[in-house]
Motif scaffolding. Structure first.
Motif, PDB file in Angstrom:
ATOM      1  N   PRO A 190      13.044  -0.808  13.059  1.00 29.20           N
ATOM      2  CA  PRO A 190      12.766  -1.452  11.622  1.00 29.20           C
ATOM      3  C   PRO A 190      11.683  -2.250  11.427  1.00 29.20           C
ATOM      4  O   PRO A 190      11.414  -3.093  12.468  1.00 29.20           O
ATOM      5  CB  PRO A 190      14.292  -2.236  11.752  1.00 29.20           C
ATOM      6  N   LEU A 191      11.065  -2.129  10.343  1.00 28.95           N
ATOM      7  CA  LEU A 191      10.006  -3.015  10.112  1.00 28.95           C
ATOM      8  C   LEU A 191      10.177  -3.994   8.936  1.00 28.95           C
ATOM      9  O   LEU A 191      10.826  -3.789   7.932  1.00 28.95           O
ATOM     10  CB  LEU A 191       8.552  -2.184   9.750  1.00 28.95           C
ATOM     11  N   ASP A 192       9.587  -5.193   9.234  1.00 26.53           N
ATOM     12  CA  ASP A 192       9.839  -6.087   8.035  1.00 26.53           C
ATOM     13  C   ASP A 192       8.564  -6.094   7.173  1.00 26.53           C
ATOM     14  O   ASP A 192       7.544  -7.182   7.432  1.00 26.53           O
ATOM     15  CB  ASP A 192      10.155  -7.614   8.870  1.00 26.53           C
ATOM     16  N   LEU A 193       8.465  -5.300   6.473  1.00 29.96           N
ATOM     17  CA  LEU A 193       7.306  -4.916   5.553  1.00 29.96           C
ATOM     18  C   LEU A 193       7.425  -5.555   4.030  1.00 29.96           C
ATOM     19  O   LEU A 193       8.738  -5.380   3.357  1.00 29.96           O
ATOM     20  CB  LEU A 193       6.974  -3.522   5.419  1.00 29.96           C
ATOM     21  N   THR A 194       6.474  -5.958   3.443  1.00 33.56           N
ATOM     22  CA  THR A 194       6.618  -6.320   1.977  1.00 33.56           C
ATOM     23  C   THR A 194       6.360  -5.169   1.201  1.00 33.56           C
ATOM     24  O   THR A 194       5.785  -4.098   1.848  1.00 33.56           O
ATOM     25  CB  THR A 194       5.463  -7.193   1.607  1.00 33.56           C
ATOM     26  N   GLU A 195       6.679  -5.074  -0.062  1.00 37.76           N
ATOM     27  CA  GLU A 195       6.497  -4.019  -1.015  1.00 37.76           C
ATOM     28  C   GLU A 195       4.878  -3.512  -0.934  1.00 37.76           C
ATOM     29  O   GLU A 195       4.611  -2.359  -0.919  1.00 37.76           O
ATOM     30  CB  GLU A 195       7.108  -4.303  -2.368  1.00 37.76           C
ATOM     31  N   GLU A 196       4.197  -4.552  -0.998  1.00 37.00           N
ATOM     32  CA  GLU A 196       2.720  -4.227  -0.942  1.00 37.00           C
ATOM     33  C   GLU A 196       2.285  -3.720   0.329  1.00 37.00           C
ATOM     34  O   GLU A 196       1.394  -2.538   0.232  1.00 37.00           O
ATOM     35  CB  GLU A 196       2.051  -5.706  -1.016  1.00 37.00           C
ATOM     36  N   GLN A 197       2.951  -4.094   1.329  1.00 40.71           N
ATOM     37  CA  GLN A 197       2.437  -3.322   2.814  1.00 40.71           C
ATOM     38  C   GLN A 197       3.007  -1.960   2.696  1.00 40.71           C
ATOM     39  O   GLN A 197       2.468  -1.049   3.291  1.00 40.71           O
ATOM     40  CB  GLN A 197       2.909  -4.149   3.982  1.00 40.71           C
ATOM     41  N   ILE A 198       4.168  -1.711   2.188  1.00 34.64           N
ATOM     42  CA  ILE A 198       4.717  -0.377   2.144  1.00 34.64           C
ATOM     43  C   ILE A 198       3.611   0.398   1.414  1.00 34.64           C
ATOM     44  O   ILE A 198       3.242   1.550   1.656  1.00 34.64           O
ATOM     45  CB  ILE A 198       6.087  -0.444   1.652  1.00 34.64           C
ATOM     46  N   ARG A 199       3.425  -0.026   0.245  1.00 34.17           N
ATOM     47  CA  ARG A 199       2.317   0.921  -0.798  1.00 34.17           C
ATOM     48  C   ARG A 199       1.193   1.097   0.256  1.00 34.17           C
ATOM     49  O   ARG A 199       0.664   2.167  -0.121  1.00 34.17           O
ATOM     50  CB  ARG A 199       2.016  -0.087  -2.032  1.00 34.17           C
ATOM     51  N   SER A 200       0.947   0.146   0.676  1.00 35.33           N
ATOM     52  CA  SER A 200      -0.514   0.215   1.787  1.00 35.33           C
ATOM     53  C   SER A 200      -0.243   1.347   2.636  1.00 35.33           C
ATOM     54  O   SER A 200      -1.069   2.147   2.811  1.00 35.33           O
ATOM     55  CB  SER A 200      -0.935  -1.067   2.092  1.00 35.33           C
ATOM     56  N   LEU A 201       0.628   1.276   3.387  1.00 34.53           N
ATOM     57  CA  LEU A 201       0.902   2.451   4.327  1.00 34.53           C
ATOM     58  C   LEU A 201       1.029   3.575   3.805  1.00 34.53           C
ATOM     59  O   LEU A 201       0.545   4.733   4.444  1.00 34.53           O
ATOM     60  CB  LEU A 201       2.231   1.924   4.978  1.00 34.53           C
ATOM     61  N   VAL A 202       1.713   3.793   2.685  1.00 34.72           N
ATOM     62  CA  VAL A 202       2.020   5.017   2.214  1.00 34.72           C
ATOM     63  C   VAL A 202       0.636   5.622   1.512  1.00 34.72           C
ATOM     64  O   VAL A 202       0.244   6.794   1.784  1.00 34.72           O
ATOM     65  CB  VAL A 202       2.902   5.177   0.773  1.00 34.72           C
ATOM     66  N   SER A 203      -0.162   4.741   0.984  1.00 33.75           N
ATOM     67  CA  SER A 203      -1.369   5.301   0.465  1.00 33.75           C
ATOM     68  C   SER A 203      -2.358   5.657   1.674  1.00 33.75           C
ATOM     69  O   SER A 203      -2.918   6.822   1.565  1.00 33.75           O
ATOM     70  CB  SER A 203      -2.259   3.930  -0.083  1.00 33.75           C
ATOM     71  N   PHE A 204      -2.189   5.018   2.881  1.00 34.20           N
ATOM     72  CA  PHE A 204      -3.113   5.370   3.945  1.00 34.20           C
ATOM     73  C   PHE A 204      -2.431   6.727   4.495  1.00 34.20           C
ATOM     74  O   PHE A 204      -3.576   7.632   4.765  1.00 34.20           O
ATOM     75  CB  PHE A 204      -2.995   4.419   5.196  1.00 34.20           C
ATOM     76  N   LEU A 205      -1.156   6.840   4.619  1.00 33.50           N
ATOM     77  CA  LEU A 205      -0.701   8.084   5.239  1.00 33.50           C
ATOM     78  C   LEU A 205      -0.913   9.274   4.108  1.00 33.50           C
ATOM     79  O   LEU A 205      -1.482  10.302   4.568  1.00 33.50           O
ATOM     80  CB  LEU A 205       0.757   7.936   5.351  1.00 33.50           C
ATOM     81  N   LEU A 206      -0.959   8.815   2.916  1.00 33.56           N
ATOM     82  CA  LEU A 206      -1.266  10.223   2.211  1.00 33.56           C
ATOM     83  C   LEU A 206      -2.929  10.612   1.982  1.00 33.56           C
ATOM     84  O   LEU A 206      -3.164  11.461   1.586  1.00 33.56           O
ATOM     85  CB  LEU A 206      -0.902   9.747   0.613  1.00 33.56           C
ATOM     86  N   SER A 207      -3.546   9.452   2.305  1.00 33.60           N
ATOM     87  CA  SER A 207      -4.984   9.924   2.471  1.00 33.60           C
ATOM     88  C   SER A 207      -5.227  10.796   3.693  1.00 33.60           C
ATOM     89  O   SER A 207      -6.649  11.270   3.790  1.00 33.60           O
ATOM     90  CB  SER A 207      -5.821   8.531   2.321  1.00 33.60           C
ATOM     91  N   ASN A 208      -4.606  10.902   4.475  1.00 33.61           N
ATOM     92  CA  ASN A 208      -5.262  11.941   5.715  1.00 33.61           C
ATOM     93  C   ASN A 208      -4.722  13.256   5.464  1.00 33.61           C
ATOM     94  O   ASN A 208      -3.301  13.441   5.667  1.00 33.61           O
ATOM     95  CB  ASN A 208      -4.522  11.340   7.091  1.00 33.61           C
ATOM     96  N   ARG A 209      -5.281  13.944   5.011  1.00 35.86           N
ATOM     97  CA  ARG A 209      -5.234  15.294   4.765  1.00 35.86           C
ATOM     98  C   ARG A 209      -5.666  16.343   5.767  1.00 35.86           C
ATOM     99  O   ARG A 209      -6.588  16.300   6.341  1.00 35.86           O
ATOM    100  CB  ARG A 209      -5.762  15.755   3.367  1.00 35.86           C
TER     101      ARG A 209
END
Length: 120
Positions: A101-120
């Motif tokens: 489990p990660l203790d992430l804020t909503e902004e951190q989650i959005r940032s990680l999702v953005s990063f993961l989706l940028s890796n095509r």
């Protein structure tokens, strides 16, 4: 594979019917917004991926661990809302997940999702 003699429209309808449908109570839709992946957010996500030691278990490109799923082409196979829900509470989405489990804020989650989706 047998030939079911389906028209293209019938094949698409059958595939949609047989495809797994995410449980909206587990993966709420709309958490991810189209405007989320800004260059700044992608960069923050990259730093978070490194800081949270995600690469200990996950591979992106040639680097990373082999314990967790390879995230190189996450955008091609995972929905943004699913990734966000998984980061928010991995065991709620998959009780058998080995992800800590990660203790992430909503902004951190959005940032990680953005990063993961940028890796095509």
């Amino acid at each position: 594979m047998p030939d079911f003699r389906l028209s293209p429209d019938e094949a698409v309808a059958l595939a949609a019917f047989l495809s797994p449908r995410p449980d909206d109570s587990l993966v709420p839709r709309g958490r991810w917004r189209a405007e989320d992946p800004t260059p700044e957010r992608i960069e923050r996500g990259k730093v978070l991926f490194e800081d949270e030691l995600c690469s200990t278990c996950h591979t992106i490109g040639e680097a990373g661990g082999q314990f967790g799923p390879d995230l190189t082409h996450a955008a091609a196979r995972l929905q943004p809302d699913y990734i966000a829900a998984l980061l928010a509470d991995p065991h709620r989405i998959n009780p058998e997940s080995q992800m800590l489990p990660l203790d992430l804020t909503e902004e951190q989650i959005r940032s990680l999702v953005s990063f993961l989706l940028s890796n095509r």
